[in-house]
Write a protein that holds these residues in place. Structure first.
Motif, PDB file in Angstrom:
ATOM      1  N   GLY A   9       0.777  -1.226   0.000  1.00  0.00           N
ATOM      2  CA  GLY A   9       0.000   0.000   0.000  1.00  0.00           C
ATOM      3  C   GLY A   9       0.810   1.278   0.000  1.00  0.00           C
ATOM      4  N   TYR A  10       2.115   1.182   0.013  1.00  0.00           N
ATOM      5  CA  TYR A  10       2.986   2.353  -0.008  1.00  0.00           C
ATOM      6  C   TYR A  10       3.631   2.512  -1.386  1.00  0.00           C
ATOM      7  CZ  TYR A  10       2.632   2.459   5.075  1.00  0.00           C
ATOM      8  OH  TYR A  10       2.156   2.519   6.366  1.00  0.00           O
ATOM      9  N   ASN A  11       3.634   3.757  -1.888  1.00  0.00           N
ATOM     10  CA  ASN A  11       4.378   4.096  -3.102  1.00  0.00           C
ATOM     11  C   ASN A  11       5.718   4.670  -2.673  1.00  0.00           C
ATOM     12  OD1 ASN A  11       2.089   3.445  -4.607  1.00  0.00           O
ATOM     13  ND2 ASN A  11       1.381   5.562  -4.672  1.00  0.00           N
ATOM     14  N   ILE A  12       6.771   3.938  -2.900  1.00  0.00           N
ATOM     15  CA  ILE A  12       8.078   4.303  -2.357  1.00  0.00           C
ATOM     16  C   ILE A  12       9.034   4.674  -3.477  1.00  0.00           C
ATOM     17  CG2 ILE A  12      10.068   3.447  -1.046  1.00  0.00           C
ATOM     18  CD1 ILE A  12       8.103   1.742   0.550  1.00  0.00           C
ATOM     19  N   VAL A  13       9.746   5.771  -3.258  1.00  0.00           N
ATOM     20  CA  VAL A  13      10.764   6.238  -4.188  1.00  0.00           C
ATOM     21  C   VAL A  13      12.075   6.336  -3.417  1.00  0.00           C
ATOM     22  CG1 VAL A  13      11.512   8.066  -5.744  1.00  0.00           C
ATOM     23  CG2 VAL A  13       9.071   7.532  -5.527  1.00  0.00           C
ATOM     24  N   LEU A  14      13.045   5.531  -3.804  1.00  0.00           N
ATOM     25  CA  LEU A  14      14.362   5.549  -3.184  1.00  0.00           C
ATOM     26  C   LEU A  14      15.332   6.291  -4.090  1.00  0.00           C
ATOM     27  CD1 LEU A  14      16.594   4.555  -1.173  1.00  0.00           C
ATOM     28  CD2 LEU A  14      16.762   2.499  -2.610  1.00  0.00           C
ATOM     29  N   ASP A  15      15.926   7.344  -3.577  1.00  0.00           N
ATOM     30  CA  ASP A  15      17.010   8.010  -4.284  1.00  0.00           C
ATOM     31  C   ASP A  15      18.291   7.272  -3.908  1.00  0.00           C
ATOM     32  OD1 ASP A  15      17.934  10.355  -5.933  1.00  0.00           O
ATOM     33  OD2 ASP A  15      19.159  10.645  -4.134  1.00  0.00           O
ATOM     34  N   VAL A  16      18.814   6.486  -4.828  1.00  0.00           N
ATOM     35  CA  VAL A  16      19.844   5.504  -4.507  1.00  0.00           C
ATOM     36  C   VAL A  16      21.108   6.136  -3.951  1.00  0.00           C
ATOM     37  CG1 VAL A  16      21.346   3.718  -5.483  1.00  0.00           C
ATOM     38  CG2 VAL A  16      18.938   3.847  -6.167  1.00  0.00           C
ATOM     39  N   ASN A  17      21.597   7.190  -4.602  1.00  0.00           N
ATOM     40  CA  ASN A  17      22.894   7.723  -4.214  1.00  0.00           C
ATOM     41  C   ASN A  17      22.871   8.522  -2.920  1.00  0.00           C
ATOM     42  OD1 ASN A  17      24.320   6.628  -6.414  1.00  0.00           O
ATOM     43  ND2 ASN A  17      23.553   8.240  -7.749  1.00  0.00           N
ATOM     44  N   SER A  18      21.727   9.095  -2.556  1.00  0.00           N
ATOM     45  CA  SER A  18      21.636   9.804  -1.284  1.00  0.00           C
ATOM     46  C   SER A  18      20.977   8.960  -0.200  1.00  0.00           C
ATOM     47  CB  SER A  18      20.834  11.101  -1.453  1.00  0.00           C
ATOM     48  OG  SER A  18      19.448  10.825  -1.642  1.00  0.00           O
ATOM     49  N   SER A  19      20.405   7.813  -0.588  1.00  0.00           N
ATOM     50  CA  SER A  19      19.657   6.927   0.317  1.00  0.00           C
ATOM     51  C   SER A  19      18.411   7.596   0.889  1.00  0.00           C
ATOM     52  CB  SER A  19      20.552   6.425   1.461  1.00  0.00           C
ATOM     53  OG  SER A  19      21.601   5.635   0.959  1.00  0.00           O
ATOM     54  N   SER A  20      17.936   8.665   0.248  1.00  0.00           N
ATOM     55  CA  SER A  20      16.706   9.321   0.696  1.00  0.00           C
ATOM     56  C   SER A  20      15.500   8.504   0.248  1.00  0.00           C
ATOM     57  CB  SER A  20      16.614  10.731   0.111  1.00  0.00           C
ATOM     58  OG  SER A  20      17.709  11.526   0.531  1.00  0.00           O
ATOM     59  N   VAL A  21      14.516   8.411   1.144  1.00  0.00           N
ATOM     60  CA  VAL A  21      13.300   7.656   0.859  1.00  0.00           C
ATOM     61  C   VAL A  21      12.115   8.607   0.866  1.00  0.00           C
ATOM     62  CG1 VAL A  21      11.754   5.838   1.681  1.00  0.00           C
ATOM     63  CG2 VAL A  21      14.238   5.537   1.844  1.00  0.00           C
ATOM     64  N   HIS A  22      11.304   8.538  -0.178  1.00  0.00           N
ATOM     65  CA  HIS A  22      10.111   9.377  -0.293  1.00  0.00           C
ATOM     66  C   HIS A  22       8.889   8.478  -0.447  1.00  0.00           C
ATOM     67  CE1 HIS A  22      12.840  12.760  -1.071  1.00  0.00           C
ATOM     68  NE2 HIS A  22      13.473  11.948  -1.907  1.00  0.00           N
ATOM     69  N   VAL A  23       7.864   8.750   0.351  1.00  0.00           N
ATOM     70  CA  VAL A  23       6.578   8.070   0.201  1.00  0.00           C
ATOM     71  C   VAL A  23       5.631   9.053  -0.464  1.00  0.00           C
ATOM     72  CG1 VAL A  23       4.673   6.931   1.383  1.00  0.00           C
ATOM     73  CG2 VAL A  23       7.008   6.694   2.259  1.00  0.00           C
ATOM     74  N   VAL A  24       5.095   8.683  -1.622  1.00  0.00           N
ATOM     75  CA  VAL A  24       4.342   9.631  -2.449  1.00  0.00           C
ATOM     76  C   VAL A  24       2.971   9.049  -2.806  1.00  0.00           C
ATOM     77  CG1 VAL A  24       6.486  10.581  -3.401  1.00  0.00           C
ATOM     78  CG2 VAL A  24       5.325   8.718  -4.608  1.00  0.00           C
ATOM     79  N   ASP A  25       2.096   9.936  -3.323  1.00  0.00           N
ATOM     80  CA  ASP A  25       0.789   9.457  -3.782  1.00  0.00           C
ATOM     81  C   ASP A  25       0.900   8.911  -5.205  1.00  0.00           C
ATOM     82  OD1 ASP A  25       0.753  11.658  -5.556  1.00  0.00           O
ATOM     83  OD2 ASP A  25      -0.443  12.888  -4.195  1.00  0.00           O
ATOM     84  N   ASP A  26      -0.208   8.398  -5.724  1.00  0.00           N
ATOM     85  CA  ASP A  26      -0.185   7.744  -7.035  1.00  0.00           C
ATOM     86  C   ASP A  26       0.209   8.714  -8.150  1.00  0.00           C
ATOM     87  OD1 ASP A  26      -0.928   5.311  -5.950  1.00  0.00           O
ATOM     88  OD2 ASP A  26      -3.071   5.625  -6.307  1.00  0.00           O
ATOM     89  N   VAL A  27      -0.287   9.938  -8.082  1.00  0.00           N
ATOM     90  CA  VAL A  27      -0.004  10.901  -9.148  1.00  0.00           C
ATOM     91  C   VAL A  27       1.479  11.231  -9.193  1.00  0.00           C
ATOM     92  CG1 VAL A  27      -0.413  13.251  -9.960  1.00  0.00           C
ATOM     93  CG2 VAL A  27      -2.332  11.875  -9.120  1.00  0.00           C
ATOM     94  N   VAL A  28       2.060  11.572  -8.046  1.00  0.00           N
ATOM     95  CA  VAL A  28       3.490  11.905  -8.017  1.00  0.00           C
ATOM     96  C   VAL A  28       4.324  10.695  -8.416  1.00  0.00           C
ATOM     97  CG1 VAL A  28       5.391  12.630  -6.528  1.00  0.00           C
ATOM     98  CG2 VAL A  28       3.152  13.711  -6.293  1.00  0.00           C
ATOM     99  N   TYR A  29       3.901   9.514  -7.993  1.00  0.00           N
ATOM    100  CA  TYR A  29       4.618   8.288  -8.354  1.00  0.00           C
ATOM    101  C   TYR A  29       4.706   8.148  -9.873  1.00  0.00           C
ATOM    102  CZ  TYR A  29       5.935   3.315  -8.144  1.00  0.00           C
ATOM    103  OH  TYR A  29       6.583   2.102  -8.267  1.00  0.00           O
ATOM    104  N   ASP A  30       3.581   8.388 -10.547  1.00  0.00           N
ATOM    105  CA  ASP A  30       3.566   8.250 -12.001  1.00  0.00           C
ATOM    106  C   ASP A  30       4.306   9.395 -12.696  1.00  0.00           C
ATOM    107  OD1 ASP A  30       2.162   5.975 -11.585  1.00  0.00           O
ATOM    108  OD2 ASP A  30       0.400   6.541 -12.763  1.00  0.00           O
ATOM    109  N   VAL A  31       4.262  10.590 -12.113  1.00  0.00           N
ATOM    110  CA  VAL A  31       5.036  11.696 -12.675  1.00  0.00           C
ATOM    111  C   VAL A  31       6.523  11.353 -12.651  1.00  0.00           C
ATOM    112  CG1 VAL A  31       5.782  14.084 -12.306  1.00  0.00           C
ATOM    113  CG2 VAL A  31       3.355  13.496 -12.160  1.00  0.00           C
ATOM    114  N   LEU A  32       6.989  10.842 -11.531  1.00  0.00           N
ATOM    115  CA  LEU A  32       8.400  10.464 -11.416  1.00  0.00           C
ATOM    116  C   LEU A  32       8.758   9.366 -12.411  1.00  0.00           C
ATOM    117  CD1 LEU A  32       8.851  10.556  -7.549  1.00  0.00           C
ATOM    118  CD2 LEU A  32      10.230  11.821  -9.209  1.00  0.00           C
ATOM    119  N   ALA A  33       7.843   8.438 -12.618  1.00  0.00           N
ATOM    120  CA  ALA A  33       8.106   7.352 -13.564  1.00  0.00           C
ATOM    121  C   ALA A  33       8.257   7.872 -14.984  1.00  0.00           C
ATOM    122  CB  ALA A  33       6.981   6.320 -13.496  1.00  0.00           C
ATOM    123  N   GLU A  34       7.610   8.988 -15.303  1.00  0.00           N
ATOM    124  CA  GLU A  34       7.685   9.553 -16.648  1.00  0.00           C
ATOM    125  C   GLU A  34       8.906  10.438 -16.850  1.00  0.00           C
ATOM    126  OE1 GLU A  34       5.878   8.888 -19.215  1.00  0.00           O
ATOM    127  OE2 GLU A  34       4.459   7.582 -18.163  1.00  0.00           O
TER     128      GLU A  34
END
Length: 484
Positions: A9-34
């Protein structure tokens, strides 16, 4: 580099080089994917308009406007500028610069010079830990034992006190300025040689009085010989104790029987409970192995939790594919679903006040180990060595018995310098499969022994192990996100 995934149930975005973790909604998740993470000008107006057309159609009920999209872009741009999204590698490995410069340290025109240069060849290493094979003998006959029923495919042997003392002397003499030194009493079954264990701990404590060293001792045991004397001694002298149990009685007894075929579960389980309680549920863990026979391993983890254990590790077997208990490609999906199920159950139990720790889900998102550890892992063959009952040195316990990996001895020191150099250069940049893997800074390239035994190269990648490790890391990050 970013890694996106959905988990429980979590949309997770890991910034690999900084190890930052972002939990985002569906819209932002898809924006990042694009967004094109290789495009440094990714937030330009043309991209905003292009992605708006795609995402607004995907979520018609959201009634997205261009202003909404512009606000999303502004937020993502701010994260990028703050160094928590789309960050680049901030170091490179000497001799592996992707640009055309022949010497990145001297070529002032190389863009990579803004990065810190890591030269593993020049990296000074000291021995920090020893795995003392105090006994090449065992009172169980575990089916999956990589040590050949505890004997490492050789003669049964117990380490003598003189060899053990020489090993501790070697560790002190080769540890540089390192203050804390790790020593694991390992086997076979180390309690078959308990008198020598006690004498070596006493010797170590005497060394502490004349050197600027402190020994952190660990005992790994199958529990058969545990008694009040051993438990009292371990609680006084051992920083950690590892208790081998595979979970449910039927699973444990199938793989960890006595030599006469009897199961060992009933012999050990109450003893292990006493150890856990006597250490206030800290500084120990029960450690199990699951196989092709019990891909429903979550039931074993939860069975151990239901017995009252708070520190649990149940790990996949590493075995020759020809073995009937070996994990197969067909098992991976079931096992990964199990890791998701385990994460959900851990969250539920934590909320109910009966939580427990699962070793593979314990990761540090705030700082973690130094850059060398993130890139090269446990330090086998350089900082961590195994010692046989005869005093021979090996890169770790999983190489013991393969004479091509003998590094020397506690009497003569490390003599196979060429092999040490190979292990010193074993890092995520030396492994092609690791270079673009999101998990590289958490697994540090994985186990060199598993890589060698599966590919013939310490810089190879154990495919099944990698796939399961990545899933565990995703679950671990999800658990961290869920409680923050």
């Amino acid at each position: 580099m970013i890694h996106q995934y959905k988990n429980n149930g979590y949309n997770i975005v890991l910034d690999v080089n900084s190890s930052s973790v972002h939990v985002v909604d569906d819209v932002v998740y898809d924006v990042l994917a694009e967004l094109d993470e290789n495009d440094n000008n990714r937030f330009r107006d043309e991209e905003l308009e292009r992605i708006f057309e795609i995402v607004s159609k995907r979520y018609p009920s959201e009634n997205l406007t261009m202003d909404d999209m512009r606000e999303i872009f502004d937020d993502l741009r701010e994260l990028a500028e703050n160094g928590t999204l789309f960050t680049e590698e901030d170091y490179l490995v000497s001799g592996e610069c992707d640009s055309s410069c022949s010497d990145p340290e001297e070529d002032a025109g190389c863009d990579s010079m803004e990065k810190r240069i890591i030269d593993f060849k020049k990296r000074p290493t000291v021995v920090k830990a020893l795995c003392l094979h105090i006994a090449h003998a065992c009172n169980l006959k575990c089916e999956y034992c990589f040590a050949g029923e505890g004997e490492y495919h050789g003669d049964r042997a117990l380490m003598s006190l003189s060899v053990g003392k020489k090993a501790l002397d070697f560790l002190v003499g080769n540890s540089g300025n390192r203050h804390n030194l790790e020593v694991d009493f390992f086997g076979g079954e180390p309690l078959l040689n308990f008198d020598v264990v006690k004498e070596l701990v006493a010797y170590g404590r005497e060394l502490e009085k004349t050197t600027d060293k402190h020994f952190r001792f660990t005992l790994t045991t199958n529990g058969v010989l545990l008694n009040d004397e051993v438990i009292e001694f371990a609680n006084r002298e051992m920083d950690n104790i590892v208790l081998s149990v595979d979970g449910r009685r039927e699973v444990h007894d199938r793989m960890r029987p006595f030599r006469d075929g009897r199961g060992s579960y009933d012999e050990i389980i109450d003893k292990f409970k006493r150890v856990a309680e006597s250490r206030d549920q800290e500084r120990y863990y029960v450690r199990g192995t699951f196989t092709h026979y019990n891909t429903d391993f979550v039931k074993d983890v939860l069975a151990l939790a239901d017995e009252g254990f708070k520190q649990i590790s149940v790990e996949p077997v590493v075995a020759d594919p020809s073995e009937p208990y070996a994990i197969t490609d067909e098992d991976i999906e079931t096992i990964c679903e199990g890791y998701d199920e385990l994460a959900r159950e851990m969250l539920k139990r934590e909320e109910e006040g009966r939580g427990f720790n699962f070793f593979h889900y314990m990761i540090d998102l705030t700082g973690g180990p130094c850059v060398y550890k993130r890139l090269s892992g446990c330090g086998s063959g350089t900082e961590y060595l195994a010692v046989t009952p005869w005093g021979d040195l090996y890169p770790c316990h999983q190489f013991v018995g393969d004479e091509s990996f003998c590094l020397g001895s506690v009497f003569d020191g490390v003599t196979n310098k060429e092999l040490v150099e190979k292990f010193k250069l074993c890092n995520v940049f030396a492994k092609p499969e690791c270079r673009n893997c999101f998990a590289r800074y958490y697994c540090s390239g994985g186990c060199a022994a598993n890589a060698f035994h599966s590919t013939g190269d310490i810089n190879g990648a154990y495919d099944i192990g990698c796939r399961l490790q990545k899933k565990r890391i995703e679950c671990a990050i999800m658990l961290k996100a869920a409680v923050h």
